[in-house]
Structure formats: structure tokens, C-alpha cells
Design a protein around this motif. Structure first.
Motif, PDB file in Angstrom:
ATOM      1  N   PHE A   1       0.820  -1.213   0.000  1.00 59.31           N
ATOM      2  CA  PHE A   1       0.000   0.000   0.000  1.00 59.31           C
ATOM      3  C   PHE A   1       0.854   1.265   0.000  1.00 59.31           C
ATOM      4  CE2 PHE A   1      -2.380   3.207   2.513  1.00 59.31           C
ATOM      5  CZ  PHE A   1      -3.330   3.495   1.549  1.00 59.31           C
TER       6      PHE A   1
ATOM      7  N   ASP B   1       6.858   9.357   6.104  1.00 62.54           N
ATOM      8  CA  ASP B   1       5.849   9.278   5.054  1.00 62.54           C
ATOM      9  C   ASP B   1       5.228  10.629   4.748  1.00 62.54           C
ATOM     10  OD1 ASP B   1       6.383   6.648   5.030  1.00 62.54           O
ATOM     11  OD2 ASP B   1       4.648   6.052   6.214  1.00 62.54           O
ATOM     12  N   VAL B   2       5.194  11.500   5.760  1.00 62.30           N
ATOM     13  CA  VAL B   2       4.589  12.813   5.535  1.00 62.30           C
ATOM     14  C   VAL B   2       5.369  13.570   4.465  1.00 62.30           C
ATOM     15  CG1 VAL B   2       4.053  15.024   6.595  1.00 62.30           C
ATOM     16  CG2 VAL B   2       3.649  12.938   7.852  1.00 62.30           C
TER      17      VAL B   2
ATOM     18  N   PRO C   1      -6.141  24.306  -3.402  1.00 56.52           N
ATOM     19  CA  PRO C   1      -5.031  24.032  -4.318  1.00 56.52           C
ATOM     20  C   PRO C   1      -5.292  22.907  -5.319  1.00 56.52           C
ATOM     21  CG  PRO C   1      -4.511  23.238  -2.135  1.00 56.52           C
ATOM     22  CD  PRO C   1      -5.793  23.964  -2.028  1.00 56.52           C
TER      23      PRO C   1
ATOM     24  N   LEU D   1       4.340  15.027  -2.957  1.00 56.89           N
ATOM     25  CA  LEU D   1       3.322  14.700  -3.965  1.00 56.89           C
ATOM     26  C   LEU D   1       2.334  15.843  -4.122  1.00 56.89           C
ATOM     27  CD1 LEU D   1       1.746  12.630  -5.757  1.00 56.89           C
ATOM     28  CD2 LEU D   1       0.539  11.989  -3.708  1.00 56.89           C
ATOM     29  N   VAL D   2       1.830  16.339  -2.974  1.00 59.82           N
ATOM     30  CA  VAL D   2       0.835  17.410  -3.027  1.00 59.82           C
ATOM     31  C   VAL D   2       1.443  18.645  -3.679  1.00 59.82           C
ATOM     32  CG1 VAL D   2      -0.589  18.930  -1.609  1.00 59.82           C
ATOM     33  CG2 VAL D   2      -0.418  16.522  -1.035  1.00 59.82           C
TER      34      VAL D   2
ATOM     35  N   ASN E   1       2.064  11.242  15.294  1.00 61.94           N
ATOM     36  CA  ASN E   1       3.433  11.576  15.695  1.00 61.94           C
ATOM     37  C   ASN E   1       3.578  12.821  16.549  1.00 61.94           C
ATOM     38  OD1 ASN E   1       4.951   9.448  14.465  1.00 61.94           O
ATOM     39  ND2 ASN E   1       4.318  10.301  12.513  1.00 61.94           N
TER      40      ASN E   1
ATOM     41  N   ILE F   1      -1.558  12.282   5.582  1.00 57.68           N
ATOM     42  CA  ILE F   1      -0.780  13.305   6.295  1.00 57.68           C
ATOM     43  C   ILE F   1      -1.444  13.617   7.629  1.00 57.68           C
ATOM     44  CG2 ILE F   1      -0.088  15.736   6.285  1.00 57.68           C
ATOM     45  CD1 ILE F   1       0.446  15.511   3.332  1.00 57.68           C
TER      46      ILE F   1
ATOM     47  N   LEU G   1      -0.946  10.766  10.026  1.00 58.23           N
ATOM     48  CA  LEU G   1       0.440  10.641  10.492  1.00 58.23           C
ATOM     49  C   LEU G   1       0.795  11.755  11.469  1.00 58.23           C
ATOM     50  CD1 LEU G   1       2.074   9.587   7.143  1.00 58.23           C
ATOM     51  CD2 LEU G   1       1.997   8.247   9.230  1.00 58.23           C
TER      52      LEU G   1
ATOM     53  N   ILE H   1       1.741   3.927  -3.151  1.00 54.57           N
ATOM     54  CA  ILE H   1       1.484   5.370  -3.188  1.00 54.57           C
ATOM     55  C   ILE H   1       2.773   6.138  -3.433  1.00 54.57           C
ATOM     56  CG2 ILE H   1       0.655   7.326  -1.873  1.00 54.57           C
ATOM     57  CD1 ILE H   1      -1.143   5.508  -0.415  1.00 54.57           C
TER      58      ILE H   1
ATOM     59  N   PHE I   1       4.300  12.407   1.015  1.00 49.82           N
ATOM     60  CA  PHE I   1       2.981  12.887   0.611  1.00 49.82           C
ATOM     61  C   PHE I   1       2.990  14.385   0.355  1.00 49.82           C
ATOM     62  CE2 PHE I   1       1.523   9.110   3.140  1.00 49.82           C
ATOM     63  CZ  PHE I   1       1.280   8.367   2.018  1.00 49.82           C
ATOM     64  N   LEU I   2       3.766  15.101   1.189  1.00 51.51           N
ATOM     65  CA  LEU I   2       3.856  16.541   1.020  1.00 51.51           C
ATOM     66  C   LEU I   2       4.463  16.870  -0.343  1.00 51.51           C
ATOM     67  CD1 LEU I   2       2.809  18.308   3.198  1.00 51.51           C
ATOM     68  CD2 LEU I   2       5.126  18.811   3.921  1.00 51.51           C
TER      69      LEU I   2
ATOM     70  N   ARG J   1      -7.561  22.361  -9.627  1.00 52.59           N
ATOM     71  CA  ARG J   1      -7.160  22.347 -11.027  1.00 52.59           C
ATOM     72  C   ARG J   1      -6.908  20.926 -11.515  1.00 52.59           C
ATOM     73  NH1 ARG J   1      -2.164  25.471 -11.980  1.00 52.59           N
ATOM     74  NH2 ARG J   1      -1.483  24.452 -10.076  1.00 52.59           N
ATOM     75  N   LEU J   2      -6.812  20.006 -10.569  1.00 50.48           N
ATOM     76  CA  LEU J   2      -6.394  18.659 -10.956  1.00 50.48           C
ATOM     77  C   LEU J   2      -7.540  17.862 -11.558  1.00 50.48           C
ATOM     78  CD1 LEU J   2      -4.348  17.892  -7.798  1.00 50.48           C
ATOM     79  CD2 LEU J   2      -3.537  18.727  -9.977  1.00 50.48           C
TER      80      LEU J   2
ATOM     81  N   PHE K   1       3.785   5.840  -6.934  1.00 50.65           N
ATOM     82  CA  PHE K   1       2.946   6.703  -7.758  1.00 50.65           C
ATOM     83  C   PHE K   1       3.448   8.142  -7.671  1.00 50.65           C
ATOM     84  CE2 PHE K   1      -0.574   9.599  -8.354  1.00 50.65           C
ATOM     85  CZ  PHE K   1      -0.922   9.260  -9.634  1.00 50.65           C
TER      86      PHE K   1
ATOM     87  N   GLY L   1      -3.342  11.324  -0.145  1.00 46.51           N
ATOM     88  CA  GLY L   1      -2.135  11.803   0.534  1.00 46.51           C
ATOM     89  C   GLY L   1      -2.486  12.711   1.700  1.00 46.51           C
TER      90      GLY L   1
ATOM     91  N   VAL M   1       4.511  10.495 -10.764  1.00 43.04           N
ATOM     92  CA  VAL M   1       3.956  11.819 -11.027  1.00 43.04           C
ATOM     93  C   VAL M   1       5.056  12.870 -10.990  1.00 43.04           C
ATOM     94  CG1 VAL M   1       2.413  13.583 -10.134  1.00 43.04           C
ATOM     95  CG2 VAL M   1       1.696  11.234 -10.161  1.00 43.04           C
TER      96      VAL M   1
ATOM     97  N   VAL N   1      -4.231  12.971  -4.429  1.00 40.30           N
ATOM     98  CA  VAL N   1      -3.880  14.047  -3.502  1.00 40.30           C
ATOM     99  C   VAL N   1      -4.728  13.968  -2.243  1.00 40.30           C
ATOM    100  CG1 VAL N   1      -3.841  16.526  -3.166  1.00 40.30           C
ATOM    101  CG2 VAL N   1      -3.030  15.577  -5.267  1.00 40.30           C
TER     102      VAL N   1
ATOM    103  N   ASP O   1      10.291  10.798  12.402  1.00 39.18           N
ATOM    104  CA  ASP O   1       8.900  10.443  12.688  1.00 39.18           C
ATOM    105  C   ASP O   1       8.001  10.668  11.488  1.00 39.18           C
ATOM    106  OD1 ASP O   1       9.516   9.740  15.191  1.00 39.18           O
ATOM    107  OD2 ASP O   1       8.881  11.608  16.140  1.00 39.18           O
ATOM    108  N   TYR O   2       8.379  11.653  10.668  1.00 40.21           N
ATOM    109  CA  TYR O   2       7.462  12.083   9.620  1.00 40.21           C
ATOM    110  C   TYR O   2       7.873  11.592   8.248  1.00 40.21           C
ATOM    111  CZ  TYR O   2       5.403  15.040  13.153  1.00 40.21           C
ATOM    112  OH  TYR O   2       4.766  15.485  14.270  1.00 40.21           O
TER     113      TYR O   2
ATOM    114  N   LEU P   1       1.931  18.220  -7.472  1.00 42.42           N
ATOM    115  CA  LEU P   1       0.683  18.256  -8.233  1.00 42.42           C
ATOM    116  C   LEU P   1       0.114  19.662  -8.293  1.00 42.42           C
ATOM    117  CD1 LEU P   1      -1.113  14.972  -7.290  1.00 42.42           C
ATOM    118  CD2 LEU P   1      -0.209  15.653  -9.483  1.00 42.42           C
ATOM    119  N   ILE P   2       0.380  20.446  -7.261  1.00 42.64           N
ATOM    120  CA  ILE P   2      -0.167  21.794  -7.265  1.00 42.64           C
ATOM    121  C   ILE P   2       0.646  22.705  -8.186  1.00 42.64           C
ATOM    122  CG2 ILE P   2      -0.557  23.829  -5.844  1.00 42.64           C
ATOM    123  CD1 ILE P   2      -1.101  21.805  -3.550  1.00 42.64           C
TER     124      ILE P   2
END
Lengths: 300, 409
Positions: free
Chosen positions: A228, A273-274, B184, A280-281, B210, B203, B206, A232, A277-278, B187-188, A235, B199, A239, B196, A270-271, A284-285
Motif C-alpha cells: 500500500f 511518510d509525511v 489548491p 506529492l501534493v 506523531n 498526512i 500521520l 502510493i 505525501f507533502l 485544477r487537478l 505513484f 495523501g 507523477v 492528492v 517520525d514524519y 501536483l499543485i
């Protein structure tokens, strides 16, 4: 400096695995514009198959690098078979459906495969037998680069080169590119589109299986859930590099690997995975087409 | 149809699946005691099972293909029921009666389960706005649910404020997060949006896991107060019944609001957006505003249910807000039929209550969820109770000119 080098090489190993999985995503997306959510699960099934085969062989007294090779071959065959079957069941009947339908079906497939392995096998972490030989010339660098890591980096490089050549020069590769550009036109030119799509799934799944075996022998233990998060992240890598582009997937994988490695090394572990994902976000933006991708203009 | 060729095809499929599932279904290695377990019985089950399933599968596929033309004329049964007051009114009265007397017939355990199911009805209806009406696939819906739950848990823990005060706060905060995420990502395209939001959901989880100083980490927050009832102290049993009626009340409000929203200007804008973004913009609909309202409104419901969830369980921790929860809410919407209120209601009841009463199958719960999502998409994308499309039907007026305004359609 030593620490920096360690993180750099750690990121390279991590990124190589992401790249191997991301290649499958990017190829499938390039051809049928579908985020194959079940791809991470194919990777997990590859790792599990290899673990089962390798364990059976080691219990019978066989050991060494050849066992790993054999287990990898079986895992690649099985993952390819799973990828092929998943496409036939969950995506092929939905070729003409609205875009959301295959995506939801892909999520369903991912949940199904996860729980299939969970029920058929176990929810515990299983140890992967240690089959990678010690390399004497690496011994003095063992704290920054082990034999497993070297194997991962070399395999990824070789596989990527072979794949690039395959896509560029063989007839199937040409047909794949044609299908990706315009499916209907390719069909008119005599390309068997269904077969090409199946082939894409088979190749992508085989690459994921290689990634699965490598990571399992590097980390040393796996469970049903590894697909899983890896899915991600891969992916994200696809991207990041520009989905649909093969060099992009590799570049994206490496960038993601280094980001994670340095961020956990210098900021906070600790972060982990964050950060992914950050990234990724943010990508994409600000640059939805990715690093190497071209933004497509929508025609009405 | 040639039976022999069909049987042969199924036989090949069965053999293929026997091969495919061989290492994972048949072999199990015990790595501690170094024992290999061979489970040949599973192989037989797979062979027979896949043989039958493949026959059924192909039968259903051919039926689906031949039916598509004739089905356009036929109206679904559900629609006929809802259009006939003589039929649906007694059904509604019966359901209403059952709902009112439910807590007096069944034990508090049953009431608790029913309350949970009603919470999922609300969550499903909220997600239905985003996915079903506006067509934006949101895979991080559980994040807003978490926002609501943690809002109540934290404020209650630090300041001791009660349920009714926090309920609007939680809802508003979730809506705010909805806009924060929505802005944000608007647009996707559809599939990027899905990733997103996924994700974003992860986030949030998590961070909750933590950031120990803020959210008390994986151990969560306990001893959250239950909702008050006009200053009267309720014992445990009474408060379970109270929560049940509260949920009924909230569900009714939700159904009312969403029903009104669906036929409002904004609701139709959502549906237009779902069907064709470009055409929708050409009709003068503000895409950004429309999408943002969908996100914000969807998040509002999740926030409210989050507050209720925290009040019901009196304990929250990040483990309740994983991706699987999002997937479960999504499968409620998909199973029920996107955009359909009754469908979501029925689907939530099926998906939440069935595993509770069929404990033997609880291991297979997620497996079935996954399978249901795939099967629904392949065979019945419109869901159990398809959403009724508003349309006008014209009747040809033949002889009687006095009957020009024939209202029966």
C-alpha cells in the motif's frame, strides 16, 4: 560528510526501488490513463511468492545466491500472471466506462488482493531468508553500502536500460508507444490494442516483482501491507517525474528517495511518510505535468 | 450458446486460477519452526469456485451487453416505488414506527450497532455530495472525520466544553479544512485529485500519530464526555438510547438537507460539473466555487459525524482514521448508487450490519468490500438503488383536447 554520503546512498537504494515500481505505474498510465491502484499489491505478491519459494528451498537445505535467482524468476512469472489477470477482471470490462469507474474498481482490487494475502497467509511480518553473498571488496564500506544495496542499484540500472531499449527498438515497444499516443488510430493501423495493454500490465508487474524481491531481501521481512505505502510512494515518483515518461519515473524515484532520506536524516524520522505525501501534493499543485512531462492541452 | 465451449472456457479459467493461487493459497511456511504446510484442500476449493464463478461471470457479462438497449426504456423498480404514494407511504410509516420503538425491543448492544450504522449513513451521505453529485473522487474523506473527532476530544480535554457547543465548531473546522484542501487541488483532473486527497488523509493521520504534544500520539485521548441532555445526568444505558435518537434526528436532517440541495441551483451545478466540466463552464457556472462548496459541504458532514463519534466512543486515537475507513465509506456510496440517498442508506445498513451479525465472516469483511467494489463497477455501476434522473416526459395528446395538461407522467 560520512553521514551525508550514507544518506545519499540510502536515498539511492530507496529511490531505485521506487523507480522500479513507478515504471509499472507510468507505463500503464501512459497507455490507458488509469492509476493502477493494485500495482502496489502486485509488488507485495511478488515479494510474498519469492519469500515462499525461497523459504521452501532453504528448509530443504538449498542456499545461496542461486536460490534467490530462482525465487525471483518464479516471483516475476507469478506477478506478471497476477497483473494480467487483474487487468482482465477489473479493467478490461470498463474500457468504455466513465473515468471514475476503473479507478474505483482498481481500489477495490487493491483491497481485495491485500486481504487475500492476509487471509491466505498471515498478518505477521515474515522473515526473508538472507541469500545475498557477502562481497569482500565492500567490507570496509559496509556501514554505508551493503551488498544488498549494491545489488538493488545495479539491477535497477540494468532493468531500466533494457526496458528503454525494448520500448525504443522492438516492434511491441513501438506498438506500445503508438497505443499510448492514440489508441483508436493504433487500432486502425493494425495494432492489437488489447494484447498491447495486456503486455504492458505483464511488463509493469514483472518490474514490480523484481522491486519486491529486492526490497524483501534488503529489509529482510515483509507483510501483506507493504504494497500500500510503496504503491502510493511509487505513484508519487511517477507523477514527480512526469507520468507516462520512463526516464521520468526513474528520475522521480531517485528524487523521492533522496528527499525522504535527507528529510529523515536531517529533520525528523517520525514524519518519513509525511515528506513523501507533502512532496506529492506540492508537485501536483505547482507542476502537475511533472519534471520531465509535457502538459497536455485539453481539446474539446 | 454452445455449452461445451463455455464449459471448456471455464475449465481453462479454473486451471489458470489454480496455477495463480498455488503459492499463496496452498503453501504456508512457518518460518519459526521451519515447517511447510501444504493445504491441498484450498486448491480444490479454488478450482471449483473459479469454475463456477467464471461461468456466472460470462453469463452476466453477455446479459449486460444484450440488455443495455432494452433497459433504456424500462424504468427501474425502485423508481416505480418512489413515484407511487400508495406504495411508499405505508413503507415509510412502517420504517418510522420501527425506528421509534427499536430501542425498546432490542438490547443496548444492538442499539449501539445501529447507532454506528446510522453514523455511516451520515458519512456516506456526506461523501455522496462530493463523489456522487460533484463527481470528485475523494479518498481522504476520513481526514475531515478525524478533524471533527479530534476537535471535540481536544477542546473537551483542555477546556471541558460540551458536545452541543463543539458540534458546530467541529463542523466548521472540518469545512475549513475542506476548503484548505480543495483550494489548491481544484485544477487537478479526477484521478490526480483522488491521489492528492489520499495523501492529505494520510498526512493528517500521520501528524495525529506523531505529534505527541498536540494529539497525545497513538495512545489517543480518553474520557471524553458524552452528549448532555438539558443538564440531566444520564446513565450509560440511557445515554446509548439518547445517542440513538440523536443519530436518527441528525440523519433526518441530513436527508432533508441533501434532498433539498440536490434539486437546488448548486446541486444541479454539481451534477452538470460531474457530467462535463467544459460544457458546464460554458453554461456560466463558476467551476471553482462549485467544487469548493462540494468539498466544504461534504467535509461539514464528516466533521459533525466526527464529533458524534468522539462523544459516542468517549475515546479517539489515530487508528480509527485509516485509509480503509475512507475506502469503506466510499464503498457505501458506490454500492448504494452514486447520488442516491436511499441507496446510500441501504448500502450502509448492509455493509455495517452484515459483518456484525455474521461474525463467522468478519475475517472476510474487507475481502468482500474489495470484491463488491470491483463487481459493482463491472456489472452494476449505477448501484443498488440508482439515482433517479430528473427528466420531463411528454405525452402525445391524441383525442381529448380538454386533457391537454395531463399531469400524470
Amino acid at each position: 560528510m560520512e553521514y551525508f554520503l550514507e544518506l545519499l546512498l540510502g536515498g539511492l537504494t530507496r529511490g531505485s526501488i521506487y523507480a522500479l515500481i513507478a515504471l509499472g505505474y507510468t507505463m500503464v498510465y501512459g497507455i490507458i490513463e488509469l492509476i493502477n491502484f493494485a500495482h502496489g499489491e502486485i509488488y507485495m505478491i511478488g515479494a510474498f511468492t519469492a519469500l515462499i519459494i525461497a523459504s521452501v528451498l532453504t528448509f530443504h537445505g538449498f542456499t545461496g545466491f542461486s536460490v534467490l535467482i530462482l525465487a525471483s524468476v518464479v516471483a516475476v512469472i507469478y506477478s506478471a500472471a497476477y497483473g494480467y489477470t487483474v487487468e482482465k477482471i477489473a479493467y478490461k470490462p470498463l474500457r468504455q466506462a466513465p473515468r471514475l469507474s476503473p479507478l474505483i474498481s482498481a481500489i477495490g482490487m487493491s483491497i481485495f488482493l491485500q486481504n487475500y494475502v492476509l487471509i491466505a497467509q498471515t498478518s505477521d511480518f515474515l522473515p526473508f531468508p538472507n541469500l545475498i553473498p557477502e562481497l569482500p571488496f565492500l567490507e570496509e564500506y559496509s556501514h554505508i553500502m551493503g551488498p544488498a544495496q549494491l545489488l538493488i542499484v545495479i539491477t535497477t540500472a540494468v532493468v531500466t536500460i533494457i526496458l528503454t531499449l525494448f520500448i525504443k527498438f522492438t516492434k511491441t515497444g513501438k506498438a506500445m508507444r503508438a497505443t499510448a499516443q492514440d489508441r483508436n488510430m493504433a487500432m486502425l493501423m493494425g495494432v492489437n490494442v488489447n494484447k498491447i495493454i495486456s503486455n504492458t500490465f505483464i511488463i509493469g508487474s514483472a518490474l514490480a516483482a523484481i522491486g519486491g524481491v529486492l526490497i524483501a531481501s534488503h529489509i529482510g521481512r515483509i507483510n501483506f501491507y507493504i504494497g500500500f505505502i510503496a504503491g502510493i510512494k511509487a505513484f508519487t515518483a511517477a507523477v514527480l517525474g512526469g507520468i507516462g515518461s520512463i526516464p521520468g519515473a526513474v528520475l522521480g524515484g531517485l528524487v523521492l528517495g533522496w528527499t525522504e532520506s535527507f528529510a529523515t536524516g536531517y529533520v525528523s524520522s517520525d514524519y518519513e511518510d509525511v515528506f513523501a505525501f507533502l512532496l506529492l501534493v506540492l508537485i501536483l499543485i505547482f507542476r502537475p505535468a511533472g519534471l520531465l512531462g509535457r502538459s497536455a492541452i485539453q481539446k474539446v | 450458446m454452445n455449452i461445451f465451449s463455455e464449459l471448456k472456457k471455464s475449465l481453462i479459467v479454473a486451471l489458470w486460477f489454480v496455477f495463480l493461487t498455488f503459492p499463496i493459497m496452498v503453501i504456508r511456511v512457518n518460518t519459526i519452526e521451519k515447517i511447510i504446510e501444504w493445504r491441498w484442500r484450498n486448491m480444490l476449493i479454488i478450482a471449483i469456485g473459479s469454475f463456477l464463478v467464471s461461468l456466472l461471470w460470462r453469463y452476466l457479462l453477455t446479459r449486460k451487453q444484450t440488455q443495455t438497449d432494452s433497459q433504456l426504456e424500462k424504468r427501474p423498480l425502485s423508481q416505480l416505488i418512489f413515484e407511487e404514494p400508495k406504495v411508499y407511504k405505508p413503507i415509510l410509516v412502517l420504517i418510522g414506527l420501527f425506528v421509534v420503538i427499536f430501542p425498546f425491543i432490542f438490547s443496548s448492544y444492538q442499539i449501539n450497532i445501529m447507532t454506528t450504522a446510522l453514523m455511516y449513513v451520515m458519512l456516506g451521505l456526506g461523501l455522496n455530495i462530493v463523489v456522487g453529485l460533484a463527481g470528485l473522487l475523494d479518498l481522504g474523506y476520513v481526514a475531515f472525520y478525524a478533524v471533527g473527532a479530534y476537535t471535540y476530544a481536544l477542546i473537551n480535554h483542555h477546556f471541558g466544553l460540551g458536545f452541543w457547543t463543539i458540534l458546530p465548531v467541529g463542523a466548521l473546522l472540518a469545512a475549513f479544512f475542506g476548503i484548505l484542501l480543495g483550494f489548491p487541488v481544484l485544477r487537478l483532473r479526477g484521478d490526480y485529485l483522488a491521489i492528492v486527497t489520499l495523501g492529505f488523509g494520510e498526512i493528517i493521520r500521520l501528524i495525529l500519530e506523531n505529534w505527541n504534544e498536540f494529539s497525545f500520539g497513538p495512545s489517543g485521548i480518553a474520557h471524553i464526555s458524552r452528549p448532555g441532555f438539558m443538564g440531566i445526568n444520564l446513565n450509560l444505558n440511557e445515554s446509548i438510547i439518547y445517542l440513538y435518537y440523536l443519530m436518527i434526528f441528525f440523519c433526518l436532517i441530513t436527508i432533508f438537507v441533501i434532498n433539498r440541495l440536490q434539486n437546488s441551483r448548486i446541486g444541479r451545478a454539481w451534477i452538470a460539473l460531474r457530467e462535463d466540466e467544459v460544457a458546464c463552464q460554458a453554461m456560466g457556472i463558476d467551476k471553482t466555487k462549485t467544487k469548493l462548496t462540494a468539498f466544504a459541504l461534504g467535509a461539514t458532514w464528516a466533521g459533525m459525524v466526527g464529533v458524534i463519534f468522539a462523544a459516542k466512543t468517549t475515546f479517539v486515537n489515530p487508528a480509527s482514521f485509516t485509509f480503509l475507513e475512507s475506502a469503506m465509506i466510499l464503498s457505501i456510496v458506490v454500492l448504494g448508487g452514486m447520488g442516491s440517498i436511499v441507496g446510500v442508506f441501504i448500502a450502509a445498513m448492509i455493509l455495517i450490519l452484515t459483518p456484525e451479525y455474521l461474525r463467522a465472516f468478519s475475517n472476510y469483511r474487507m475481502l468482500l468490500f474489495g470484491a463488491v467494489m470491483v463487481l459493482m463497477m463491472v456489472f452494476r455501476p449505477q448501484g443498488i438503488v440508482p439515482n433517479v434522473r430528473r427528466f420531463y416526459r411528454f405525452r402525445r395528446v391524441t383525442s381529448n383536447p380538454g386533457n391537454l395538461y395531463d399531469k400524470s407522467s
